[in-house]
Design a protein around this motif. Structure first.
Motif, PDB file in Angstrom:
ATOM      1  N   ILE A 114       7.833  -7.547   4.546  1.00 19.76           N
ATOM      2  CA  ILE A 114       6.818  -6.474   4.538  1.00 19.76           C
ATOM      3  C   ILE A 114       7.610  -5.038   3.662  1.00 19.76           C
ATOM      4  N   GLY A 115       7.863  -5.104   2.269  1.00 20.94           N
ATOM      5  CA  GLY A 115       9.051  -3.746   1.798  1.00 20.94           C
ATOM      6  C   GLY A 115       9.016  -2.892   2.062  1.00 20.94           C
ATOM      7  N   ASP A 116       9.866  -2.524   1.883  1.00 21.94           N
ATOM      8  CA  ASP A 116      10.043  -0.540   2.532  1.00 21.94           C
ATOM      9  C   ASP A 116       8.840   0.121   2.207  1.00 21.94           C
ATOM     10  N   ARG A 117       8.375   1.110   3.319  1.00 20.62           N
ATOM     11  CA  ARG A 117       7.136   1.702   2.910  1.00 20.62           C
ATOM     12  C   ARG A 117       5.867   1.533   2.759  1.00 20.62           C
ATOM     13  N   SER A 118       5.696  -0.099   3.055  1.00 24.67           N
ATOM     14  CA  SER A 118       4.605  -0.706   2.838  1.00 24.67           C
ATOM     15  C   SER A 118       3.484  -0.713   3.732  1.00 24.67           C
ATOM     16  N   VAL A 119       2.130  -0.669   3.589  1.00 29.13           N
ATOM     17  CA  VAL A 119       1.154  -0.097   4.964  1.00 29.13           C
ATOM     18  C   VAL A 119       0.251  -1.809   4.742  1.00 29.13           C
ATOM     19  N   VAL A 120       0.572  -1.895   6.118  1.00 31.68           N
ATOM     20  CA  VAL A 120      -0.418  -3.070   6.637  1.00 31.68           C
ATOM     21  C   VAL A 120      -1.426  -2.849   6.954  1.00 31.68           C
ATOM     22  N   HIS A 121      -2.893  -2.451   6.616  1.00 30.15           N
ATOM     23  CA  HIS A 121      -3.777  -2.762   8.299  1.00 30.15           C
ATOM     24  C   HIS A 121      -5.019  -3.080   7.953  1.00 30.15           C
ATOM     25  N   VAL A 122      -6.573  -3.073   8.723  1.00 32.34           N
ATOM     26  CA  VAL A 122      -7.026  -3.995   8.939  1.00 32.34           C
ATOM     27  C   VAL A 122      -8.428  -3.278   9.067  1.00 32.34           C
ATOM     28  N   ALA A 123      -9.780  -3.863   8.959  1.00 32.66           N
ATOM     29  CA  ALA A 123     -10.678  -3.179   9.870  1.00 32.66           C
ATOM     30  C   ALA A 123     -11.905  -3.720  10.359  1.00 32.66           C
ATOM     31  N   SER A 124     -12.602  -2.788  10.638  1.00 33.11           N
ATOM     32  CA  SER A 124     -12.866  -3.307  12.321  1.00 33.11           C
ATOM     33  C   SER A 124     -14.970  -2.288  11.304  1.00 33.11           C
ATOM     34  N   GLU A 125     -16.158  -3.387  12.031  1.00 32.68           N
ATOM     35  CA  GLU A 125     -17.145  -3.296  11.559  1.00 32.68           C
ATOM     36  C   GLU A 125     -17.167  -1.751  11.361  1.00 32.68           C
ATOM     37  N   ALA A 133     -16.086  -6.502  10.423  1.00 33.48           N
ATOM     38  CA  ALA A 133     -14.644  -6.274  10.724  1.00 33.48           C
ATOM     39  C   ALA A 133     -13.586  -7.404   9.856  1.00 33.48           C
ATOM     40  N   LEU A 134     -13.092  -6.953   9.330  1.00 40.03           N
ATOM     41  CA  LEU A 134     -11.510  -7.796   8.348  1.00 40.03           C
ATOM     42  C   LEU A 134     -10.493  -8.153   9.177  1.00 40.03           C
ATOM     43  N   SER A 135      -9.833  -9.087   9.768  1.00 39.79           N
ATOM     44  CA  SER A 135      -8.165  -8.598   9.899  1.00 39.79           C
ATOM     45  C   SER A 135      -7.736  -9.484   8.380  1.00 39.79           C
ATOM     46  N   THR A 136      -6.172  -8.872   8.773  1.00 37.12           N
ATOM     47  CA  THR A 136      -5.290  -9.390   7.372  1.00 37.12           C
ATOM     48  C   THR A 136      -4.245 -10.375   8.098  1.00 37.12           C
ATOM     49  N   THR A 137      -4.023 -11.016   7.292  1.00 35.67           N
ATOM     50  CA  THR A 137      -3.670 -12.030   6.979  1.00 35.67           C
ATOM     51  C   THR A 137      -3.020 -12.328   5.792  1.00 35.67           C
ATOM     52  N   ILE A 138      -1.489 -12.578   6.211  1.00 36.80           N
ATOM     53  CA  ILE A 138      -0.402 -13.173   5.090  1.00 36.80           C
ATOM     54  C   ILE A 138       0.401 -14.632   5.487  1.00 36.80           C
ATOM     55  N   GLY A 139       0.733 -15.170   4.418  1.00 37.73           N
ATOM     56  CA  GLY A 139       0.892 -16.901   4.591  1.00 37.73           C
ATOM     57  C   GLY A 139       2.301 -16.400   4.771  1.00 37.73           C
ATOM     58  N   GLU A 140       2.817 -17.921   4.762  1.00 37.83           N
ATOM     59  CA  GLU A 140       4.884 -18.356   4.915  1.00 37.83           C
ATOM     60  C   GLU A 140       5.265 -18.040   3.411  1.00 37.83           C
ATOM     61  N   GLY A 141       6.111 -17.422   3.635  1.00 39.40           N
ATOM     62  CA  GLY A 141       6.918 -17.653   2.303  1.00 39.40           C
ATOM     63  C   GLY A 141       7.024 -16.843   1.258  1.00 39.40           C
ATOM     64  N   SER A 142       6.446 -15.361   2.018  1.00 39.13           N
ATOM     65  CA  SER A 142       5.238 -14.664   0.754  1.00 39.13           C
ATOM     66  C   SER A 142       6.674 -13.353   1.294  1.00 39.13           C
ATOM     67  N   ASN A 143       5.571 -12.148  -0.055  1.00 40.52           N
ATOM     68  CA  ASN A 143       7.189 -11.324  -0.773  1.00 40.52           C
ATOM     69  C   ASN A 143       6.013 -10.492  -0.980  1.00 40.52           C
ATOM     70  N   ILE A 144       5.801  -8.796  -0.158  1.00 40.35           N
ATOM     71  CA  ILE A 144       5.715  -7.613  -0.452  1.00 40.35           C
ATOM     72  C   ILE A 144       6.268  -6.915  -0.594  1.00 40.35           C
ATOM     73  N   GLY A 145       6.297  -6.507  -2.170  1.00 38.65           N
ATOM     74  CA  GLY A 145       6.786  -5.510  -2.415  1.00 38.65           C
ATOM     75  C   GLY A 145       6.768  -4.219  -1.650  1.00 38.65           C
ATOM     76  N   PRO A 146       7.773  -3.460  -1.720  1.00 39.25           N
ATOM     77  CA  PRO A 146       7.861  -2.055  -1.368  1.00 39.25           C
ATOM     78  C   PRO A 146       6.783  -1.194  -1.715  1.00 39.25           C
TER      79      PRO A 146
END
Length: 281
Positions: A114-125, A133-146
């Motif tokens: 997860i790159g610099d100053r990125s935001v990863v969040h979720v959602a309630s109902e 309601a939604l969770s957040t899933t990031i798989g294996e070997g993935s790059n999230i840019g800053p």
């Protein structure tokens, strides 16, 4: 050898004395500051305002639930990983990034970054666009840019997200897909596997080539290696950092032909590593 040893010992002692003096001065100044603050608060009475500050903790619990972080994952000191978050082996969260698992779960697979100053969040109902309601899933070997925003969505394995991108509620980025920098993936959008998308809103551009996939795999390896290097640097003790400062200072005047094997007694205390620096034996 004896002369160099004495010079070295004097510098070490001088550094320790300087550190002790700085700590003593700091204690005196803090005590004086508290006294002045007490006087000011007594003069202001009910109008007094007290600033509340707390030391930043990169990994913290929310409502009694603490994140699960793999032993070899890297979380930068200025990052924030909060609540129901799971970081896999070799994953990294870079400086200033925030993973907030307060109303749902966040899962980051192994070797994802997860790159610099990125935001990863979720959602309630209540906070979801579809009242779900939604969770957040990031798989294996993935790059999230800053500077990216990943909100209540699913990102597959070996995905590359360009910097400053936004992926919104219910979106799905399938395995091996690539998103150009600055793209916006709207709610519920599906980016099929192996495709390159970009734009605002993001649209299909073309298939990812084998050359691009190979280059992204190399970039992933480099990011993983860099995260390990940063983890080692951030994990150093004060004494180790201080010792390295002395090493750096000595390297400025040490003869490049100097060899510790001919330093007499001093040779038993230090040895030279593969990059030509000095460290305790």
């Amino acid at each position: 050898g004896d002369v160099y040893k004495r010079q070295y010992q004097r510098r070490v002692r001088g550094g320790r004395i300087g550190t002790m003096a700085a700590k003593a001065c700091g204690y005196i100044l803090r005590a004086a500051g508290k006294s002045f603050e007490g006087i000011g608060k007594s003069l202001q009475g009910d109008l007094a305002y007290t600033e509340k500050m707390s030391a930043h903790r990169a990994v913290k619990a929310y409502q009694g639930i603490a994140p699960t972080v793999a032993a070899d994952a890297f979380v930068a000191p200025s990052a924030s990983v909060v609540g129901k978050v799971q970081l896999g082996a070799g994953a990294s969260v870079w400086y200033g990034a925030c993973l907030r698992g307060d109303v749902n779960n966040i899962t980051v697979g192994s070797n994802s970054h997860i790159g610099d100053r990125s935001v990863v969040h979720v959602a309630s109902e209540a906070g979801s666009l579809g009242d779900k309601a939604l969770s957040t899933t990031i798989g294996e070997g993935s790059n999230i840019g800053p500077l990216s925003v990943v909100h209540a969505c699913t990102i597959g394995n070996n995905v590359s997200i360009g910097g400053s991108s936004k992926i919104l509620d219910g979106a799905k980025i399938e395995d091996g897909a690539v998103l150009e920098a600055g793209s916006l993936v709207g709610p519920g959008t599906v980016v099929p596997a192996g495709q390159l998308w970009g734009g605002v809103p993001a649209k299909f551009l073309r298939q990812v080539t084998s050359e691009e996939a190979s280059a992204l795999a190399i970039e992933l390896e480099e990011t993983a290696a860099l995260s390990r290097a940063h983890a080692a640097e951030c994990g150093k003790s004060f004494s180790r950092v201080h010792a390295e400062e002395i090493e750096h200072a000595e390297a400025q005047f040490r003869d490049p032909d100097y060899n510790a094997d001919f330093a007499g007694e001093f040779a038993a205390e230090v040895h030279k590593n593969e990059v030509g620096r000095w460290k305790p034996a």
